[in-house]
Scaffold this active site. Structure first.
Site, PDB file in Angstrom:
ATOM      1  N   SER A 198      32.293  45.431  53.088  1.00  0.00           N
ATOM      2  CA  SER A 198      33.108  45.512  51.868  1.00  0.00           C
ATOM      3  C   SER A 198      34.594  45.560  52.251  1.00  0.00           C
ATOM      4  O   SER A 198      35.053  44.698  52.991  1.00  0.00           O
ATOM      5  CB  SER A 198      32.675  46.740  51.053  1.00  0.00           C
ATOM      6  N   ASP A 445      24.360  40.385  45.880  1.00  0.00           N
ATOM      7  CA  ASP A 445      25.452  41.367  45.786  1.00  0.00           C
ATOM      8  C   ASP A 445      26.111  41.318  44.400  1.00  0.00           C
ATOM      9  O   ASP A 445      26.651  40.287  44.006  1.00  0.00           O
ATOM     10  CB  ASP A 445      26.486  41.047  46.880  1.00  0.00           C
ATOM     11  N   HIS A 491      25.001  45.098  47.533  1.00  0.00           N
ATOM     12  CA  HIS A 491      26.299  45.262  48.173  1.00  0.00           C
ATOM     13  C   HIS A 491      26.190  46.181  49.392  1.00  0.00           C
ATOM     14  O   HIS A 491      25.988  47.376  49.260  1.00  0.00           O
ATOM     15  CB  HIS A 491      27.311  45.830  47.180  1.00  0.00           C
TER      16      HIS A 491
END
Ligand SMILES: *[C@@H]1O[C@H](CO)[C@@H](O)[C@H](O)[C@H]1NC(C)=O
Ligand SMILES: *[C@@H]1O[C@H](CO)[C@@H](O)[C@H](O)[C@H]1NC(C)=O
Ligand SMILES: *[C@@H]1O[C@H](CO)[C@@H](O)[C@H](O)[C@H]1NC(C)=O
Ligand SMILES: *[C@@H]1O[C@H](CO)[C@@H](O)[C@H](O)[C@H]1NC(C)=O
Ligand SMILES: *[C@@H]1O[C@H](CO)[C@@H](O)[C@H](O)[C@H]1NC(C)=O
Ligand SMILES: *[C@@H]1O[C@H](CO)[C@@H](O)[C@H](O)[C@H]1NC(C)=O
Ligand SMILES: *[C@@H]1O[C@H](CO)[C@@H](O)[C@H](O)[C@H]1NC(C)=O
Ligand SMILES: *[C@@H]1O[C@H](CO)[C@@H](O)[C@H](O)[C@H]1NC(C)=O
Ligand SMILES: *[C@@H]1O[C@H](CO)[C@@H](O)[C@H](O)[C@H]1NC(C)=O
Ligand SMILES: [Ca+2]
Length: 581
Positions: A198, A445, A491
């Site tokens: 991320s 995601d 994610h």
């Protein structure tokens, strides 16, 4: 050298207990001060020697969920060592002016607007017998956010914290941490690694793009790159609802999402509850054709659930039931199609089929007894703090159009190309220095579109091998940089919606194998977490552009070349007047 304490940066490095020298002998203030990198080792940086703190920790628990925030738990890793570790915890401030293997250093990053995930990232280094580092980036503490510091006043952006956050703090921490590791162990060579997902993935790429020789290996998960586009796309789903003037209950959108999983599961050759081919799903499933009319029913919710955009928390809503409407189906389809401007030109990608419609989460108003679009989270922070430059938590999309979002993307691209955008496609220095990169992204995601990563890998290929044919250039790129879509994953971790999906929790082991032993991960090892019900807990991921396809009645996975599927991942962003790498 700046003198205000505000500009002091903290960096923490943890090094593992030595097997020959006992921890007590080396984890002392005197020893650590004697092995700190000298002033001038990193030009422009001066370590504040009186800020050094050292403490020995003898039973630090490293769990099986590894260092990564959101990573799925599994027990199947090869060189990942869980359990209790001894470590020497070293923190030092500076200003501007392995348990057995003692020669690895791992840098880690953060998430959202945080530059560090703190102890979670450090744990991962310990598990691989590496020293590990994290930094607060000078933002004023481990819990600080860039938005806390980036505005001096409304209308005045502070470049110092912006640049530190964008790339400089991770660089400085790595150079100092690596040298401290060399000197702590008196080693001649230290392999230097990075792993982050991320925002942490973006931080890693920021280094690979700028400092080619800094890492021997980088594992980059779902990077928050093309920042100016990514943060604005978080507002897109709400604007789709506003534009269609329909605000579905979360129950209705969740029903579409579950129908997608059901309908598209077997398109990949195996009915296992995992949509391993969202591209085939995109080609074969249309919500306005397939989802309209199916019934949904949800109990009343008191809020706080998973649904809702990042940071919104979730709100209470009454029981909902009905059949999926054409309008809700249209919203799903519009989201999948990505941001198109008023001339029908594409500005950016959005979430693919099988991702939950998290950003489309609506809020129920008890006053009006209606659902309304939720405009919140990181997209709002981005537009307010970084574009409008006002410290405000709220933003109205009342008069916004798709063109507004497109314009915000262009404005952000112009302003932050050299800092947050992080999409420089020429990695020649990294490649020439022998660097290896493993890049992965959960195909489902709901927070960062997987297509964003596909685009970056493609950009590097095109920029670095412009004269080679398609397959030839992939072969060249795959010698040092591979990209893997992770079927069913969300994610930075496996998704609870598709619990039979694999996740590469042990990615650093594969990276170490590639760097130190030359084992090119043609397929990347991954494991199914504890909620999975499949027999083959150890699975592998195909390297892009090859795509998984199960044969022999779902028992064997092939990695196949499918041009039609590949093309669905690569849009032409013709609403933006310059190339978007
Ligand atoms: C390491 O030291 C820092 C600073 O004192 C502290 O915040 C952190 O909790 C320590 N970590 C461990 C694992 O002891
Ligand atoms: C560090 O290593 C060098 C070369 O192996 C050796 O000569 C030196 O004595 C070592 N220093 C310490 C403090 O162990
Ligand atoms: C369906 O929703 C309506 C109100 O929207 C409610 O009155 C009814 O009880 C619900 N039925 C079920 C089976 O949940
Ligand atoms: C900055 O602007 C926002 C939005 O207009 C306002 O709410 C806030 O009070 C302002 N802050 C200061 C310090 O003026
Ligand atoms: C939207 O436009 C109308 C008409 O120009 C204006 O009155 C209103 O204040 C605008 N709303 C926002 C939130 O900008
Ligand atoms: C690339 O290789 C695949 C087989 O792996 C082949 O099907 C495809 O046609 C090739 N593409 C080009 C452009 O040569
Ligand atoms: C990947 O998995 C295979 C088979 O389980 C194993 O032999 C190999 O060591 C693993 N590779 C790494 C780098 O962990
Ligand atoms: C992992 O190992 C621990 C201890 O051996 C065990 O208690 C746990 O159930 C295992 N988890 C999974 C997902 O297999
Ligand atoms: C194929 O797999 C399904 C589900 O695993 C099983 O029910 C079926 O018997 C298998 N068919 C053959 C021909 O093996
Ligand atoms: Ca499947």
């Amino acid at each position: 050298m700046r003198t205000t304490t505000l500009l002091t940066r903290l960096a923490t490095v943890v090094v593992t207990g030595a097997s020959t020298a006992s921890l007590a002998d080396v984890c002392t203030l005197a020893y650590v001060k004697s092995v700190l990198p000298a002033d001038g080792f990193l030009p422009g940086v001066s370590i504040l020697r009186d800020t050094v703190t050292v403490n020995a920790v003898t039973n630090y628990a490293v769990s099986s969920s590894g260092g990564m925030p959101g990573a799925a738990s599994n027990n199947a890793s090869s060189s990942y060592s869980t359990g209790e570790h001894s470590l020497c915890n070293i923190t030092f401030g500076y200003t501007h002016p392995g348990l057995n293997d003692r020669n690895r250093y791992l840098s880690t990053g953060g998430g959202g607007f945080s530059i560090t995930s703190g102890q979670r990232g450090l744990s991962e280094g310990l598990a691989y017998g590496a020293a590990a580092g994290t930094t607060d980036g000078g933002l004023g503490g481990w819990a600080a956010q860039l938005t806390d510091k980036v505005l001096a006043a409304n209308g005045t952006l502070r470049y110092e914290p912006l640049v530190m956050f964008a790339y400089k703090a991770i660089h400085e921490m790595t150079v100092l941490g690596k040298q401290l590791t060399v000197q702590f162990y008196n080693a001649s060579k230290v392999y230097s690694y990075y792993h982050g997902c991320s925002e942490g993935g973006r931080e890693g790429l920021s280094q690979v793009q700028r400092y080619g020789s800094q890492f021997d290996g980088a594992a980059i998960g779902a990077p928050a790159i093309r920042f100016a586009f990514l943060q604005v796309i978080h507002l897109f789903s709400a604007l789709v609802e506003i534009t269609n003037n329909y605000f579905p209950s979360n129950c209705e959108m969740a029903r579409i999402a579950s129908d997608v999983l059901q309908a598209c599961d077997a398109l990949d050759g195996r009915a296992d509850g995992v949509v391993s081919r969202t591209d085939l799903c995109r080609l074969h499933y249309k919500p306005t054709v397939n989802a309209v009319g199916i019934s949904y029913s949800c109990a009343a919710s008191s809020g706080g659930g998973m649904f809702g955009p990042p940071g919104s928390g979730g709100t209470s809503s009454p029981a909902a039931n009905g059949t999926v409407s054409a309008k809700a189906a249209k919203i799903a389809e519009d989201i999948w199609n990505g941001l198109l401007d008023s001339k029908g030109r594409q500005a950016y990608v959005s979430f693919p089929p099988s991702a939950s419609f998290g950003d489309a989460g609506t809020t129920y108003s008890t006053a009006t007894k209606q659902y309304q679009a939720t405009v919140g989270g990181i997209g709002v922070s981005w537009v307010n703090y970084f574009l409008k430059q006002i410290a405000s938590p709220s933003l109205s999309l009342q008069n916004a159009t798709y063109d507004t979002l497109r314009d915000w993307m262009v404005e952000g691209m112009q302003r932050y190309s050299d800092t947050l955008q992080t999409n420089w496609p020429d990695l020649e220095d990294f490649q020439k220095d022998g660097g290896k990169m493993i890049h992965y992204h959960g195909e489902s995601d709901p927070s960062i579109p997987a297509g964003s990563s596909v685009m970056y890998h493609e950009s590097v290929r095109k920029v670095m091998y412009p004269k080679m044919g398609y397959n030839e250039s992939f072969a060249a790129l795959n010698e040092w940089y591979r990209f893997y879509l992770v079927p069913g994953a969300g994610h930075c971790g496996a998704s609870s919606d598709q619990p039979n999906g694999p996740f590469p929790d042990d990615v650093v082991a594969s990276l170490i194998g590639w760097v130190e032993r030359g084992v090119n991960p043609v397929r990347l090892n991954a494991t199914v977490g504890s909620n999975g019900k499949v027999k083959d807990v150890s699975q592998q991921l195909c390297s892009w552009p090859l795509r998984p396809y199960w044969v022999n009645n779902g028992t064997t996975m092939d990695c196949v070349y499918d041009q039609v599927s590949i093309d669905t991942w690569l849009p032409t962003l013709d609403a933006i007047p310059v190339p978007v790498w």
